[in-house]
Design a protein around this motif. Structure first.
Motif, PDB file in Angstrom:
ATOM      1  N   GLN A  10     -50.276 -12.268  30.009  1.00  0.00           N
ATOM      2  CA  GLN A  10     -51.040 -12.721  31.170  1.00  0.00           C
ATOM      3  C   GLN A  10     -52.126 -13.702  30.742  1.00  0.00           C
ATOM      4  OE1 GLN A  10     -52.212  -8.849  32.592  1.00  0.00           O
ATOM      5  NE2 GLN A  10     -50.631  -8.841  34.184  1.00  0.00           N
ATOM      6  N   ASP A  16     -53.981 -13.451  36.264  1.00  0.00           N
ATOM      7  CA  ASP A  16     -54.899 -12.317  36.330  1.00  0.00           C
ATOM      8  C   ASP A  16     -54.160 -11.027  35.990  1.00  0.00           C
ATOM      9  OD1 ASP A  16     -53.512 -11.496  38.628  1.00  0.00           O
ATOM     10  OD2 ASP A  16     -55.189 -11.803  39.997  1.00  0.00           O
ATOM     11  N   GLN A  17     -54.848  -9.899  36.071  1.00  0.00           N
ATOM     12  CA  GLN A  17     -54.258  -8.616  35.681  1.00  0.00           C
ATOM     13  C   GLN A  17     -53.126  -8.169  36.591  1.00  0.00           C
ATOM     14  OE1 GLN A  17     -57.384  -9.054  36.698  1.00  0.00           O
ATOM     15  NE2 GLN A  17     -57.867  -7.591  38.305  1.00  0.00           N
ATOM     16  N   ASN A  18     -52.954  -8.855  37.741  1.00  0.00           N
ATOM     17  CA  ASN A  18     -51.857  -8.546  38.648  1.00  0.00           C
ATOM     18  C   ASN A  18     -50.769  -9.612  38.612  1.00  0.00           C
ATOM     19  OD1 ASN A  18     -54.566  -7.459  40.394  1.00  0.00           O
ATOM     20  ND2 ASN A  18     -52.939  -6.016  39.953  1.00  0.00           N
ATOM     21  N   GLY A  19     -50.823 -10.491  37.610  1.00  0.00           N
ATOM     22  CA  GLY A  19     -49.798 -11.519  37.463  1.00  0.00           C
ATOM     23  C   GLY A  19     -49.928 -12.663  38.454  1.00  0.00           C
ATOM     24  N   ARG A  20     -51.097 -12.782  39.091  1.00  0.00           N
ATOM     25  CA  ARG A  20     -51.299 -13.850  40.063  1.00  0.00           C
ATOM     26  C   ARG A  20     -52.004 -15.027  39.409  1.00  0.00           C
ATOM     27  NH1 ARG A  20     -54.498 -10.507  44.489  1.00  0.00           N
ATOM     28  NH2 ARG A  20     -55.598 -10.108  42.564  1.00  0.00           N
ATOM     29  N   SER A  78     -46.236  -7.021  35.771  1.00  0.00           N
ATOM     30  CA  SER A  78     -47.601  -6.954  36.288  1.00  0.00           C
ATOM     31  C   SER A  78     -47.640  -6.026  37.497  1.00  0.00           C
ATOM     32  CB  SER A  78     -48.087  -8.352  36.688  1.00  0.00           C
ATOM     33  OG  SER A  78     -48.230  -9.173  35.560  1.00  0.00           O
ATOM     34  N   PRO A  79     -48.684  -5.213  37.595  1.00  0.00           N
ATOM     35  CA  PRO A  79     -48.777  -4.311  38.742  1.00  0.00           C
ATOM     36  C   PRO A  79     -49.036  -5.085  40.029  1.00  0.00           C
ATOM     37  CG  PRO A  79     -50.786  -4.214  37.457  1.00  0.00           C
ATOM     38  CD  PRO A  79     -49.813  -5.077  36.690  1.00  0.00           C
ATOM     39  N   ALA A  80     -48.661  -4.487  41.129  1.00  0.00           N
ATOM     40  CA  ALA A  80     -48.913  -5.112  42.434  1.00  0.00           C
ATOM     41  C   ALA A  80     -50.415  -5.184  42.666  1.00  0.00           C
ATOM     42  CB  ALA A  80     -48.252  -4.291  43.534  1.00  0.00           C
ATOM     43  N   PRO A  81     -50.860  -6.244  43.323  1.00  0.00           N
ATOM     44  CA  PRO A  81     -52.299  -6.335  43.606  1.00  0.00           C
ATOM     45  C   PRO A  81     -52.723  -5.209  44.551  1.00  0.00           C
ATOM     46  CG  PRO A  81     -51.109  -8.164  44.627  1.00  0.00           C
ATOM     47  CD  PRO A  81     -50.121  -7.386  43.826  1.00  0.00           C
ATOM     48  N   PRO A  82     -53.965  -4.793  44.466  1.00  0.00           N
ATOM     49  CA  PRO A  82     -54.420  -3.715  45.339  1.00  0.00           C
ATOM     50  C   PRO A  82     -54.409  -4.160  46.802  1.00  0.00           C
ATOM     51  CG  PRO A  82     -56.275  -4.693  44.181  1.00  0.00           C
ATOM     52  CD  PRO A  82     -55.023  -5.301  43.614  1.00  0.00           C
ATOM     53  N   LYS A  83     -54.228  -3.204  47.685  1.00  0.00           N
ATOM     54  CA  LYS A  83     -54.265  -3.493  49.120  1.00  0.00           C
ATOM     55  C   LYS A  83     -55.699  -3.855  49.494  1.00  0.00           C
ATOM     56  CE  LYS A  83     -49.995  -2.295  50.109  1.00  0.00           C
ATOM     57  NZ  LYS A  83     -49.013  -3.226  50.505  1.00  0.00           N
TER      58      LYS A  83
END
Length: 119
Positions: A10, A16-20, A78-83
């Protein structure tokens, strides 16, 4: 994938930590004995990076470039971004608009624009 591998991929790609984000780079530089060097070598063994050893322009450090497989792995692992609640999303939009208006004025303007568009 190990968390340290994902972090390096990343970071190497500018995500970022969510792969965005946009992949505006594709490399990582570290020296043998450095805290991330062993993980980078493991990423080479997995086919996610290519190693160029002892690069003089980097003071003899190793230059690691992310492969296409590494880019894909970074996004997929990468984890999904938080809601984000609707109100937090709206406030984020207000901050991004960077207007000289107060939040309340900005909300009234957006509501007026929404109503005009509905006509």
């Amino acid at each position: 994938m190990k968390p340290e591998h994902l972090d390096i991929l990343q970071h190497s790609l500018g995500l970022d930590q969510n792969g965005r984000g946009t992949m505006h780079r594709d490399h990582f530089v570290t020296c043998e004995g450095g805290e991330d060097h062993a993980a980078c070598v493991e990423l080479v063994e997995l086919g996610f990076m290519i190693r160029h050893a002892n690069v003089s322009i980097f003071g003899g450090g190793d230059f690691f470039r992310v492969t296409a497989a590494g880019k894909k792995a970074a996004v997929e692992n990468s984890p999904a971004p938080p809601k984000v609640s609707r109100s937090k999303q709206r406030y984020s939009e207000y901050l991004a608009a960077d207007s000289s208006r107060s939040f309340g004025d900005w909300l009234r303007l957006k509501e007026r624009q929404r109503r005009e568009a509905a006509l």
